[in-house]
Scaffold this motif. Structure first.
Motif, PDB file in Angstrom:
ATOM      1  N   GLU A 192      -1.744  -9.356  -5.205  1.00  0.00           N
ATOM      2  CA  GLU A 192      -2.666  -8.697  -4.138  1.00  0.00           C
ATOM      3  C   GLU A 192      -2.142  -7.394  -3.348  1.00  0.00           C
ATOM      4  O   GLU A 192      -2.705  -6.530  -3.026  1.00  0.00           O
ATOM      5  CB  GLU A 192      -3.320 -10.100  -3.345  1.00  0.00           C
ATOM      6  CG  GLU A 192      -4.057 -10.674  -3.999  1.00  0.00           C
ATOM      7  CD  GLU A 192      -4.290 -11.947  -3.087  1.00  0.00           C
ATOM      8  OE1 GLU A 192      -3.415 -12.320  -2.050  1.00  0.00           O
ATOM      9  OE2 GLU A 192      -5.313 -12.790  -3.367  1.00  0.00           O
ATOM     10  N   LEU A 193      -0.744  -7.660  -3.187  1.00  0.00           N
ATOM     11  CA  LEU A 193       0.028  -6.450  -2.452  1.00  0.00           C
ATOM     12  C   LEU A 193      -0.184  -5.354  -3.205  1.00  0.00           C
ATOM     13  O   LEU A 193      -0.250  -4.395  -2.567  1.00  0.00           O
ATOM     14  CB  LEU A 193       1.273  -6.909  -1.926  1.00  0.00           C
ATOM     15  CG  LEU A 193       2.200  -6.230  -1.262  1.00  0.00           C
ATOM     16  CD1 LEU A 193       1.488  -5.878   0.150  1.00  0.00           C
ATOM     17  CD2 LEU A 193       3.366  -7.033  -1.133  1.00  0.00           C
ATOM     18  N   ALA A 194       0.145  -5.505  -4.383  1.00  0.00           N
ATOM     19  CA  ALA A 194       0.217  -4.113  -5.232  1.00  0.00           C
ATOM     20  C   ALA A 194      -0.971  -3.529  -5.405  1.00  0.00           C
ATOM     21  O   ALA A 194      -1.066  -2.288  -5.226  1.00  0.00           O
ATOM     22  CB  ALA A 194       0.712  -4.620  -6.706  1.00  0.00           C
ATOM     23  N   ILE A 195      -2.020  -4.352  -5.228  1.00  0.00           N
ATOM     24  CA  ILE A 195      -3.442  -3.662  -5.397  1.00  0.00           C
ATOM     25  C   ILE A 195      -3.625  -2.958  -4.102  1.00  0.00           C
ATOM     26  O   ILE A 195      -4.157  -1.785  -4.124  1.00  0.00           O
ATOM     27  CB  ILE A 195      -4.400  -4.742  -5.624  1.00  0.00           C
ATOM     28  CG1 ILE A 195      -4.514  -5.300  -7.040  1.00  0.00           C
ATOM     29  CG2 ILE A 195      -6.075  -4.124  -5.361  1.00  0.00           C
ATOM     30  CD1 ILE A 195      -5.325  -6.448  -7.446  1.00  0.00           C
ATOM     31  N   ASN A 196      -3.426  -3.569  -2.943  1.00  0.00           N
ATOM     32  CA  ASN A 196      -3.566  -3.098  -1.467  1.00  0.00           C
ATOM     33  C   ASN A 196      -2.701  -1.860  -1.443  1.00  0.00           C
ATOM     34  O   ASN A 196      -3.424  -0.729  -0.952  1.00  0.00           O
ATOM     35  CB  ASN A 196      -3.345  -4.141  -0.331  1.00  0.00           C
ATOM     36  CG  ASN A 196      -4.139  -5.148  -0.343  1.00  0.00           C
ATOM     37  OD1 ASN A 196      -5.491  -4.999  -0.986  1.00  0.00           O
ATOM     38  ND2 ASN A 196      -3.968  -6.252   0.021  1.00  0.00           N
ATOM     39  N   VAL A 197      -1.434  -1.767  -1.713  1.00  0.00           N
ATOM     40  CA  VAL A 197      -0.584  -0.380  -1.880  1.00  0.00           C
ATOM     41  C   VAL A 197      -0.958   0.498  -2.680  1.00  0.00           C
ATOM     42  O   VAL A 197      -1.105   1.691  -2.220  1.00  0.00           O
ATOM     43  CB  VAL A 197       0.835  -0.970  -2.015  1.00  0.00           C
ATOM     44  CG1 VAL A 197       1.703   0.068  -2.152  1.00  0.00           C
ATOM     45  CG2 VAL A 197       1.437  -2.040  -1.014  1.00  0.00           C
ATOM     46  N   GLY A 198      -1.433   0.242  -4.021  1.00  0.00           N
ATOM     47  CA  GLY A 198      -2.107   1.025  -4.724  1.00  0.00           C
ATOM     48  C   GLY A 198      -3.177   1.929  -4.226  1.00  0.00           C
ATOM     49  O   GLY A 198      -3.537   3.189  -4.545  1.00  0.00           O
ATOM     50  N   ASN A 254      -4.039   2.386  -1.247  1.00  0.00           N
ATOM     51  CA  ASN A 254      -3.882   3.213   0.085  1.00  0.00           C
ATOM     52  C   ASN A 254      -2.886   4.257  -0.296  1.00  0.00           C
ATOM     53  O   ASN A 254      -2.477   5.149   0.735  1.00  0.00           O
ATOM     54  CB  ASN A 254      -3.104   2.269   0.960  1.00  0.00           C
ATOM     55  CG  ASN A 254      -4.085   1.333   1.756  1.00  0.00           C
ATOM     56  OD1 ASN A 254      -5.313   1.353   1.641  1.00  0.00           O
ATOM     57  ND2 ASN A 254      -3.624   0.206   1.964  1.00  0.00           N
ATOM     58  N   VAL A 255      -2.367   4.618  -1.386  1.00  0.00           N
ATOM     59  CA  VAL A 255      -1.574   5.682  -1.633  1.00  0.00           C
ATOM     60  C   VAL A 255      -2.366   7.128  -1.864  1.00  0.00           C
ATOM     61  O   VAL A 255      -3.573   6.775  -2.218  1.00  0.00           O
ATOM     62  CB  VAL A 255      -0.612   5.420  -2.693  1.00  0.00           C
ATOM     63  CG1 VAL A 255       0.370   4.488  -2.741  1.00  0.00           C
ATOM     64  CG2 VAL A 255      -1.498   5.418  -4.117  1.00  0.00           C
ATOM     65  N   GLU A 256      -1.877   8.202  -1.608  1.00  0.00           N
ATOM     66  CA  GLU A 256      -2.751   9.521  -1.813  1.00  0.00           C
ATOM     67  C   GLU A 256      -3.512   9.640  -3.209  1.00  0.00           C
ATOM     68  O   GLU A 256      -4.250  10.181  -3.333  1.00  0.00           O
ATOM     69  CB  GLU A 256      -1.931  10.640  -1.308  1.00  0.00           C
ATOM     70  CG  GLU A 256      -1.672  10.607   0.155  1.00  0.00           C
ATOM     71  CD  GLU A 256      -0.853  11.882   0.557  1.00  0.00           C
ATOM     72  OE1 GLU A 256      -0.820  12.724  -0.142  1.00  0.00           O
ATOM     73  OE2 GLU A 256      -0.019  11.739   1.600  1.00  0.00           O
ATOM     74  N   THR A 257      -2.384   9.211  -4.151  1.00  0.00           N
ATOM     75  CA  THR A 257      -3.231   9.571  -5.694  1.00  0.00           C
ATOM     76  C   THR A 257      -2.842   8.266  -6.337  1.00  0.00           C
ATOM     77  O   THR A 257      -1.909   7.951  -6.970  1.00  0.00           O
ATOM     78  CB  THR A 257      -2.168  10.642  -6.364  1.00  0.00           C
ATOM     79  OG1 THR A 257      -0.833  10.216  -6.357  1.00  0.00           O
ATOM     80  CG2 THR A 257      -2.472  11.822  -5.767  1.00  0.00           C
ATOM     81  N   PRO A 258      -3.997   7.228  -6.235  1.00  0.00           N
ATOM     82  CA  PRO A 258      -3.970   6.147  -6.760  1.00  0.00           C
ATOM     83  C   PRO A 258      -4.048   6.233  -8.371  1.00  0.00           C
ATOM     84  O   PRO A 258      -4.712   7.221  -8.853  1.00  0.00           O
ATOM     85  CB  PRO A 258      -5.160   5.249  -6.329  1.00  0.00           C
ATOM     86  CG  PRO A 258      -6.045   6.417  -5.602  1.00  0.00           C
ATOM     87  CD  PRO A 258      -5.203   7.601  -5.277  1.00  0.00           C
ATOM     88  N   GLN A 259      -3.308   5.581  -8.942  1.00  0.00           N
ATOM     89  CA  GLN A 259      -3.492   5.143 -10.352  1.00  0.00           C
ATOM     90  C   GLN A 259      -4.303   4.174 -10.939  1.00  0.00           C
ATOM     91  O   GLN A 259      -4.226   2.941 -10.841  1.00  0.00           O
ATOM     92  CB  GLN A 259      -2.061   4.808 -10.868  1.00  0.00           C
ATOM     93  CG  GLN A 259      -0.776   5.654 -10.589  1.00  0.00           C
ATOM     94  CD  GLN A 259      -0.880   6.808 -11.549  1.00  0.00           C
ATOM     95  OE1 GLN A 259      -1.349   6.756 -12.563  1.00  0.00           O
ATOM     96  NE2 GLN A 259      -0.305   8.054 -11.064  1.00  0.00           N
ATOM     97  N   LYS A 260      -5.847   4.699 -11.064  1.00  0.00           N
ATOM     98  CA  LYS A 260      -6.831   4.082 -11.177  1.00  0.00           C
ATOM     99  C   LYS A 260      -6.537   3.027 -12.511  1.00  0.00           C
ATOM    100  O   LYS A 260      -7.046   1.903 -12.192  1.00  0.00           O
ATOM    101  CB  LYS A 260      -8.085   4.970 -11.758  1.00  0.00           C
ATOM    102  CG  LYS A 260      -9.290   4.492 -11.736  1.00  0.00           C
ATOM    103  CD  LYS A 260     -10.106   3.947 -10.648  1.00  0.00           C
ATOM    104  CE  LYS A 260     -11.363   3.494 -11.003  1.00  0.00           C
ATOM    105  NZ  LYS A 260     -11.712   2.105 -11.170  1.00  0.00           N
ATOM    106  N   ASN A 261      -6.094   3.435 -13.407  1.00  0.00           N
ATOM    107  CA  ASN A 261      -5.877   2.686 -14.703  1.00  0.00           C
ATOM    108  C   ASN A 261      -4.965   1.666 -14.490  1.00  0.00           C
ATOM    109  O   ASN A 261      -4.990   0.339 -14.794  1.00  0.00           O
ATOM    110  CB  ASN A 261      -5.378   3.176 -15.936  1.00  0.00           C
ATOM    111  CG  ASN A 261      -6.444   4.390 -16.415  1.00  0.00           C
ATOM    112  OD1 ASN A 261      -7.580   3.996 -16.274  1.00  0.00           O
ATOM    113  ND2 ASN A 261      -6.147   5.396 -17.052  1.00  0.00           N
TER     114      ASN A 261
END
Length: 181
Positions: free
Chosen positions: A78-84, A86-93
Motif C-alpha cells: 500500500e505504501l509503494a502504491i501511494n508513493v508511486g 505521488n511522484v512526478e512521473t509515475p510508472q503506470k505499469n
C-alpha cells in the motif's frame, strides 16, 4: 427320636441366608455403580465437547501468526502504491502490477477469515479494535473522534489480531478567564 427332628429343623433356620437383605444390598450397590457410570459418561461427553471446541479454535487461529506477518507485506505494498502515485512521473505499469499483487494477497487473506477493522475518519474511537497513538485538540469534533487512521487494523474470524492505530480528537481544556494564582 422325636427330639432329633426338632433339632434338625432348628438348625437350618439359623443357617438360613436372608436373600432379601442380600438382594437389597446388591441392588443398592448396583445403583451406586450406575450413578458413578452416569457421572463418568457425562464427564466424558463434556471432555469431548471441550476437546472439539478447542480443536476448532486451534484450526481457526493456527495460521494467525503467518497472517499477521503478511499484514506487514500488505502495508508495504500500500505504501509503494501511494508513493508511486505521488511522484512526478509515475510508472503506470509498475503501479498496476503492485495493485494486482496487493489485490490477490488481500483475497487470499480474506479466504483465511481476515477483514479490516471498521475504523474510519469521523467515527467515534473504539478501544476494543483500535489504539490511539496521537491526540489533537479540536473544537469542531466530538471528543474521541477518529481524525486519521495511521495504520489499518484487522480482525480474523471475529478476533482482533492487529488493532488500528489512529489519531483522535480531544476538546481543548481552556482555563477560566478570571483565574488567579
Amino acid at each position: 427320636m422325636c427330639n432329633n427332628k426338632k433339632e434338625n429343623n432348628t438348625e437350618p433356620e439359623t443357617k438360613k441366608i436372608n436373600y432379601e437383605e442380600l438382594f437389597e444390598a446388591e441392588k443398592q450397590r448396583s445403583e451406586e455403580y450406575l450413578n458413578k457410570l452416569k457421572y463418568m459418561q457425562a464427564d466424558l461427553e463434556n471432555f469431548k465437547r471441550r476437546f472439539d471446541r478447542e480443536t476448532e479454535q486451534i484450526k481457526n487461529y493456527s495460521n494467525e501468526r503467518l497472517v499477521t506477518q503478511l499484514l506487514d507485506v500488505v502495508d508495504e505494498l500500500e505504501l509503494a502504491i501511494n508513493v508511486g502515485k505521488n511522484v512526478e512521473t509515475p510508472q503506470k505499469n509498475l503501479l498496476d502490477g503492485i495493485e494486482m499483487t496487493l489485490k490477490k494477497l488481500r483475497k487470499v487473506l480474506e479466504q483465511e477469515g481476515l477483514n479490516e477493522v471498521d475504523c474510519v475518519e469521523g467515527k467515534i474511537f473504539d478501544p476494543t479494535s483500535a489504539n490511539a497513538a496521537l491526540t489533537e485538540e479540536r473544537e469542531d469534533y466530538e471528543d474521541c473522534t477518529i481524525l486519521q487512521v495511521i495504520r489499518k487494523g484487522y480482525i480474523m474470524k471475529g478476533r482482533v489480531i492487529r488493532p488500528s492505530v489512529v489519531k483522535v480528537s480531544v476538546k481543548s481544556k481552556s482555563k477560566p478567564e478570571n483565574q488567579s494564582n
